[in-house]
Enzyme design. Sequence first.
Site, PDB file in Angstrom:
ATOM      1  N   LYS A  57       8.622  54.112  15.182  1.00  0.00           N
ATOM      2  CA  LYS A  57       7.646  54.008  14.267  1.00  0.00           C
ATOM      3  C   LYS A  57       7.060  52.709  13.993  1.00  0.00           C
ATOM      4  CE  LYS A  57       6.288  56.748   9.861  1.00  0.00           C
ATOM      5  NZ  LYS A  57       6.859  57.400   9.077  1.00  0.00           N
ATOM      6  N   GLU A  97       8.791  64.678  13.974  1.00  0.00           N
ATOM      7  CA  GLU A  97       9.593  63.614  13.172  1.00  0.00           C
ATOM      8  C   GLU A  97      10.922  64.065  12.685  1.00  0.00           C
ATOM      9  OE1 GLU A  97       8.627  60.130  10.167  1.00  0.00           O
ATOM     10  OE2 GLU A  97       7.627  61.850  10.066  1.00  0.00           O
ATOM     11  N   CYS A 129       4.002  60.515  12.194  1.00  0.00           N
ATOM     12  CA  CYS A 129       3.373  60.651  10.836  1.00  0.00           C
ATOM     13  C   CYS A 129       2.552  59.596  10.432  1.00  0.00           C
ATOM     14  CB  CYS A 129       4.760  60.555  10.196  1.00  0.00           C
ATOM     15  SG  CYS A 129       4.474  61.591   8.454  1.00  0.00           S
TER      16      CYS A 129
END
Length: 266
Positions: A106, A40, A142
Amino acid sequence: MRLAVAQIISGADTAQNLELIRDYATQAKTAGAELVVFPEATMRAFGHSLTDIAEPLAGPWASSVRGIAAELGIAIVAGMFTPGQDGKVRNTLLVTGPGVETSYDKVHLFDAFGFTESTTVDAGTAPVTFEYNGTVFGLATCYDVRFPALFTANARAGAQVTIVCASWGAGEGKAEQWDLLVRARALDSTSFIVACGQGDPATIGAGPAGSAPTGVGHSAVVSPLGATLATLDGAPGLAVVDLDPADVAAVREKLPVLANARSFED
């Protein structure tokens, strides 16, 4: 399939970060990898402005990554930032290479541990999977790793591997949580997990950028039964591993948690 995990430490300079991609992708190709995963925020590290560098998937930064992938004949997964609404950005994973082109925004934004990603980032709305050289991959970023439903959704959509790209925040117990979570998500979904995080800036003598999550390292590849197949420490590095997607079918036959799961939603 042979793939590589490129645990880099990106900085503010997007051009220099492209050179990191070129360097590590070249190493991965030399090692025989068909796909290389970057973390990321590869485009620019957290702790720096994102709105001024966010660009569409057809923009110059993504096009440069696309060019590297085409030149080397390897698929690349890397974190970048694309324009969102009302001055926000989207935290995007670019997937590009021979015969593959997709992206994932995301879904779960990091509004935790005193950090509020949602103030500057628009959330994605849906899982994404893609097929490459006969293997189906899911994508996650994440904080997504704390939400098992995304990983089981990827698996139900056919994913044998879920790639997790991260810039994991430091703090007491955080590295241990990362290790636990990536192994747990493998077991939840009976899938390989390829977890690539930003390295720890302290390992190269750089301090953290304020409260921004700049990475702790500990990238790992985990089997569908939760065994660690490859791992890195906090420093930048490349891990290369061979995965057999047939292992997933064998595990799911012995441990049919996806088939046995029951829903408790109304």
